[in-house]
Structure formats: C-alpha cells, structure tokens
Motif scaffolding. Structure first.
Motif, PDB file in Angstrom:
ATOM      1  N   UNK A 100      42.946  38.290  33.993  1.00  0.00           N
ATOM      2  CA  UNK A 100      43.970  37.482  33.322  1.00  0.00           C
ATOM      3  C   UNK A 100      43.614  37.240  31.859  1.00  0.00           C
ATOM      4  N   UNK A 101      44.640  36.970  31.059  1.00  0.00           N
ATOM      5  CA  UNK A 101      44.427  36.649  29.652  1.00  0.00           C
ATOM      6  C   UNK A 101      44.054  35.174  29.494  1.00  0.00           C
ATOM      7  N   UNK A 102      43.232  34.892  28.493  1.00  0.00           N
ATOM      8  CA  UNK A 102      42.935  33.516  28.118  1.00  0.00           C
ATOM      9  C   UNK A 102      44.051  33.040  27.204  1.00  0.00           C
ATOM     10  N   UNK A 103      44.755  31.992  27.635  1.00  0.00           N
ATOM     11  CA  UNK A 103      45.911  31.505  26.881  1.00  0.00           C
ATOM     12  C   UNK A 103      45.601  30.296  26.014  1.00  0.00           C
ATOM     13  N   UNK A 104      44.635  29.488  26.414  1.00  0.00           N
ATOM     14  CA  UNK A 104      44.306  28.305  25.636  1.00  0.00           C
ATOM     15  C   UNK A 104      43.065  27.623  26.169  1.00  0.00           C
ATOM     16  N   UNK A 105      42.435  26.816  25.302  1.00  0.00           N
ATOM     17  CA  UNK A 105      41.227  26.097  25.694  1.00  0.00           C
ATOM     18  C   UNK A 105      41.357  24.629  25.315  1.00  0.00           C
ATOM     19  N   UNK A 106      40.707  23.776  26.100  1.00  0.00           N
ATOM     20  CA  UNK A 106      40.574  22.360  25.774  1.00  0.00           C
ATOM     21  C   UNK A 106      39.206  21.910  26.244  1.00  0.00           C
ATOM     22  N   UNK A 107      38.825  20.694  25.917  1.00  0.00           N
ATOM     23  CA  UNK A 107      37.440  20.262  26.120  1.00  0.00           C
ATOM     24  C   UNK A 107      36.993  20.397  27.565  1.00  0.00           C
ATOM     25  N   UNK A 108      37.863  20.048  28.524  1.00  0.00           N
ATOM     26  CA  UNK A 108      37.466  20.027  29.934  1.00  0.00           C
ATOM     27  C   UNK A 108      37.799  21.310  30.691  1.00  0.00           C
ATOM     28  N   UNK A 109      38.423  22.287  30.012  1.00  0.00           N
ATOM     29  CA  UNK A 109      38.796  23.491  30.745  1.00  0.00           C
ATOM     30  C   UNK A 109      39.559  24.479  29.900  1.00  0.00           C
ATOM     31  N   UNK A 110      40.380  25.283  30.546  1.00  0.00           N
ATOM     32  CA  UNK A 110      41.153  26.297  29.830  1.00  0.00           C
ATOM     33  C   UNK A 110      42.425  26.627  30.592  1.00  0.00           C
ATOM     34  N   UNK A 111      43.340  27.316  29.904  1.00  0.00           N
ATOM     35  CA  UNK A 111      44.588  27.786  30.488  1.00  0.00           C
ATOM     36  C   UNK A 111      44.530  29.310  30.535  1.00  0.00           C
ATOM     37  N   UNK A 112      44.835  29.870  31.701  1.00  0.00           N
ATOM     38  CA  UNK A 112      44.769  31.308  31.895  1.00  0.00           C
ATOM     39  C   UNK A 112      46.134  31.854  32.320  1.00  0.00           C
ATOM     40  N   UNK A 113      46.311  33.131  32.098  1.00  0.00           N
ATOM     41  CA  UNK A 113      47.482  33.828  32.629  1.00  0.00           C
ATOM     42  C   UNK A 113      47.496  33.698  34.149  1.00  0.00           C
ATOM     43  N   UNK A 114      48.646  33.477  34.716  1.00  0.00           N
ATOM     44  CA  UNK A 114      48.780  33.396  36.176  1.00  0.00           C
ATOM     45  C   UNK A 114      48.965  34.810  36.725  1.00  0.00           C
ATOM     46  N   UNK A 115      48.069  35.217  37.591  1.00  0.00           N
ATOM     47  CA  UNK A 115      48.130  36.549  38.180  1.00  0.00           C
ATOM     48  C   UNK A 115      49.106  36.522  39.355  1.00  0.00           C
ATOM     49  N   UNK A 116      50.126  37.360  39.292  1.00  0.00           N
ATOM     50  CA  UNK A 116      51.123  37.410  40.364  1.00  0.00           C
ATOM     51  C   UNK A 116      50.629  38.335  41.477  1.00  0.00           C
ATOM     52  N   UNK A 117      49.672  37.826  42.171  1.00  0.00           N
ATOM     53  CA  UNK A 117      49.069  38.536  43.297  1.00  0.00           C
ATOM     54  C   UNK A 117      48.472  37.480  44.213  1.00  0.00           C
ATOM     55  N   UNK A 118      48.163  37.857  45.410  1.00  0.00           N
ATOM     56  CA  UNK A 118      47.602  36.862  46.328  1.00  0.00           C
ATOM     57  C   UNK A 118      46.083  36.943  46.344  1.00  0.00           C
ATOM     58  N   UNK A 119      45.484  35.774  46.471  1.00  0.00           N
ATOM     59  CA  UNK A 119      44.037  35.724  46.647  1.00  0.00           C
ATOM     60  C   UNK A 119      43.696  36.204  48.049  1.00  0.00           C
ATOM     61  N   UNK A 120      42.673  37.000  48.160  1.00  0.00           N
ATOM     62  CA  UNK A 120      42.297  37.515  49.473  1.00  0.00           C
ATOM     63  C   UNK A 120      41.772  36.402  50.376  1.00  0.00           C
ATOM     64  N   UNK A 121      41.793  36.673  51.656  1.00  0.00           N
ATOM     65  CA  UNK A 121      41.241  35.755  52.655  1.00  0.00           C
ATOM     66  C   UNK A 121      39.934  36.329  53.176  1.00  0.00           C
ATOM     67  N   UNK A 122      39.223  35.539  53.949  1.00  0.00           N
ATOM     68  CA  UNK A 122      37.977  36.021  54.542  1.00  0.00           C
ATOM     69  C   UNK A 122      38.232  37.245  55.417  1.00  0.00           C
ATOM     70  N   UNK A 123      39.339  37.237  56.155  1.00  0.00           N
ATOM     71  CA  UNK A 123      39.658  38.358  57.053  1.00  0.00           C
ATOM     72  C   UNK A 123      39.933  39.641  56.280  1.00  0.00           C
ATOM     73  N   UNK A 124      40.476  39.520  55.067  1.00  0.00           N
ATOM     74  CA  UNK A 124      40.801  40.712  54.279  1.00  0.00           C
ATOM     75  C   UNK A 124      39.574  41.559  53.986  1.00  0.00           C
ATOM     76  N   UNK A 125      38.428  40.905  53.817  1.00  0.00           N
ATOM     77  CA  UNK A 125      37.220  41.656  53.481  1.00  0.00           C
ATOM     78  C   UNK A 125      36.818  42.614  54.591  1.00  0.00           C
ATOM     79  N   UNK A 126      37.289  42.353  55.824  1.00  0.00           N
ATOM     80  CA  UNK A 126      36.925  43.199  56.970  1.00  0.00           C
ATOM     81  C   UNK A 126      37.955  44.280  57.237  1.00  0.00           C
ATOM     82  N   UNK A 127      39.059  44.268  56.490  1.00  0.00           N
ATOM     83  CA  UNK A 127      40.081  45.309  56.627  1.00  0.00           C
ATOM     84  C   UNK A 127      39.568  46.561  55.930  1.00  0.00           C
ATOM     85  N   UNK A 128      39.401  47.680  56.643  1.00  0.00           N
ATOM     86  CA  UNK A 128      38.816  48.883  56.030  1.00  0.00           C
ATOM     87  C   UNK A 128      39.571  49.363  54.798  1.00  0.00           C
TER      88      UNK A 128
END
Length: 350
Positions: A100-128
């Motif tokens: 993702x792109x870095x969109x902005x920063x502030x003292x406590x964190x940052x703003x990033x591009x939102x990735x239009x994809x799903x985060x994998x699950x634990x079970x996904x790692x076992x899918x060949x």
C-alpha cells in the motif's frame, strides 16, 4: 461520526489525525465537509498496533465511500525497531509496487492506502494453492533491492532484545525465562547456523497470516506490515512462516500456539519447491532438502527471538494478549527442539 471502537477517546479523532485526513482527502480529490460523516471501523488481529478502516462519503447520497487505513502505533514499539527506518522501508516497498501507499503521517501513527483484498486466515496458510502463491510472493519480496546495509540483522536484533528484556524483567521472570542462559544460546545459534554459502535476502521476518492479503478475483498476493523487515538468511524467513502456521490470532485464546499444526515434512518440501521454482528454474532434490533442513534449524532462532518479543511486550503493551504465556510457549519449544536439531552438546566457543 460513527465510531465502533474505544480506541479513540469518547469517539473523538485526535485533531492532528483530522487534519491529516482532510489533507489526504484533498490529495485524492475528495472533500470532507463534516467529520461526523466519517466512519471508523476497528480491524482485529493486530498484536502491536491498533488498525482502523476509515470511510468517508464521496457524494451527497453517501452511497459511495472512500476507504483508507489508519495505523496507531503500539506502546513500546520503539524498543523493537526504528520507526523512521520502518517508514522509509514502507515507502521504498511501495515504490516497488509491492504494498500500500503511504498517504499521511501524524505523531501517533500514519494513514495508508486501503488494499481492496482480504486478509488471509490461519486456514488459508494450509491451502496448497494459496501456499504456492505465498511462496512465490515471498521470493519476489526477498529479491527486492532495498537501500542501506545488506548485513544480517538477526543476531544483533536478538542480543538487543535480550538486553531490553533483562532491563524490564523482574527477578522472578528473569529466572523463569532463563535470561542468564540466553546470551550463550544466541552464540550457539549464530555459530551453528551461519554459513558463507547461505542465501541472504530482504526478509519480511513476520509472515503471519494477518500480514498477507489476497485479491479474490486476481489471486494476487500482497505482503503488508514491514516493521521487522530487514536483510536476513532466507531460511530464517521461511522458518518464521512455518512457525506462524501454529498460530490463530482470532480465537478466544489468541496467544495459544498449536505446535501440532506445524507443517509436516512433505508440506514444508512443497512450500520450498514452490519457492525455488517460482524463479523459473526447477530445483533438484538436494537443493530442496538443504533449504528445508536450514529452515528447520532456523525455527530455533525464531522461537528465541519471538519469545523475547513476548517478554518485552508483556511489560510495555496494553493490548489484550497474554504476551508472557506466548513467550513461555516459544521458549518451551526452543528447549524441546534444540537437542534434535542441533544436538545437545552444542556449546558456545570463542
């Protein structure tokens, strides 16, 4: 403003973050007229940072929204890595088109591009099929040309974290976790595992399922979160991924690891074959077996490093996660597996 988290006090975004969001919106061609129109959605699974999806409407009808990701840095993370270096890494990887792109920063964190994809699950790692995609993407990631030193970071990082753990620990915890013995153990591992012919690459070093995203339509894999990324032996990075197959951070007890779920030999060979063959060449059995063996030994370094991470985090981070129990499991596995992987007679020699 709709807020479904207690992460922001009384439902109010920090003024600095509001300013950054308005700036980000402007750069994206949007206008945020009313901060009450912003929706804040907590994203679960992070163990160091707090992560939120933030939406704002793109038109008066509010049927279209812009999504960004806001990352609030966790307490005490400066003990683990240099934040400025991590942001530099983030920007460089983004320029390589790998995240993702870095969109902005502030003292406590940052703003990033939102990735239009799903985060994998634990079970996904076992899918060949998914595992093969991860193996290929990992090799691509490790081949990135990054600025700065190309030296292995692992051993210095481990010693630095041990120093921090000793500083923070009570006498009781130091005794339980055998901290006085760990300097010698690190010495043993560095001596036994370091070889002149081992491949070094830009490693992610934290390849758990929550740091891997997949576009369901294109099947493209994106690796995210580079706090711990650095140059290291590629076998160490592969070992880290194998160890993460024992974790499920979305249960009632996210700190509990199931080492019975550690991938078997054939599963590890399949991953390594996919990793090596993704470069276009077909690896022979000797090459596959060697990398599998190296990775298995590097699980010991992973257990020690993340055990130390657990100890330190237990003292400096308030996230609802039993860090010390997590550390106990990693150290227990280290002492259990060391005799089989290195032999019980390994000692540190000057």
């Amino acid at each position: 403003m709709t807020v479904t988290t207690n992460g922001f006090v009384e439902g109010c975004l920090p003024e600095e973050l509001k300013k950054v969001l308005r700036s980000v919106a402007s750069e994206l061609g949007d206008v945020i007229d009313d901060m009450d129109s912003i929706q804040v959605i907590p994203l679960k699974g992070a163990m160091t940072n707090e992560v939120y999806q933030i939406n704002w409407p793109l038109n008066d009808k509010r049927d279209l929204v812009r999504k960004v990701l806001v990352r609030i840095y966790g307490e005490g993370v400066e003990l683990f890595f240099n934040r400025d270096n991590e942001v530099q890494t983030f920007e460089c990887i983004s320029k390589h088109g790998q995240g993702p792109r870095l969109l902005g920063r502030f003292a406590e964190g940052r703003v990033e591009e939102f990735i239009h994809a799903r985060t994998l699950s634990a079970a996904d790692l076992r899918d060949p099929d998914v595992s093969a995609l991860i193996a290929s993407k990992l090799r691509e990631f490790q081949n990135l040309e990054m600025p700065g030193s190309k030296n292995v970071v692992l051993w210095d990082r481990m010693r630095n974290w041990l120093k921090e753990a000793r500083t923070l620990c009570t006498h009781k915890d130091a005794k339980e976790f055998r901290l006085d013995a760990l300097e010698e153990e690190i010495c043993v591992l560095e001596k036994e595992l370091s070889r002149d012919d081992q491949a070094i690459g830009f490693c992610h070093n934290d390849l758990q399922y929550g740091n891997i995203m997949m576009d369901e339509e294109t099947r493209l894999i994106t690796i995210i979160d580079y706090e711990y990324s650095s140059y290291n032996p590629i076998a160490y990075d592969i070992a880290n991924h194998f160890c993460e197959m024992t974790a499920n951070y979305h249960t009632e007890t996210p700190h509990i690891l199931d080492f019975g779920a550690y991938p078997g030999l054939e599963e590890r060979k399949r991953f390594v074959h996919n990793y090596l063959s993704s470069g276009g060449d077909q690896p022979n059995d000797a090459e596959i077996n060697q990398l599998v063996e190296d990775a298995e030994k590097y699980t010991l370094a992973n257990h020690l490093l993340w055990g130390l991470w657990g100890i330190i985090s237990g003292y400096v981070n308030d996230i609802d996660f039993d860090y010390k129990e997590y550390a106990r499991q990693r150290f227990r596995q280290y002492w259990l597996r060391k005799p089989a992987l290195l032999g019980s007679d390994c000692i540190c020699s000057e």
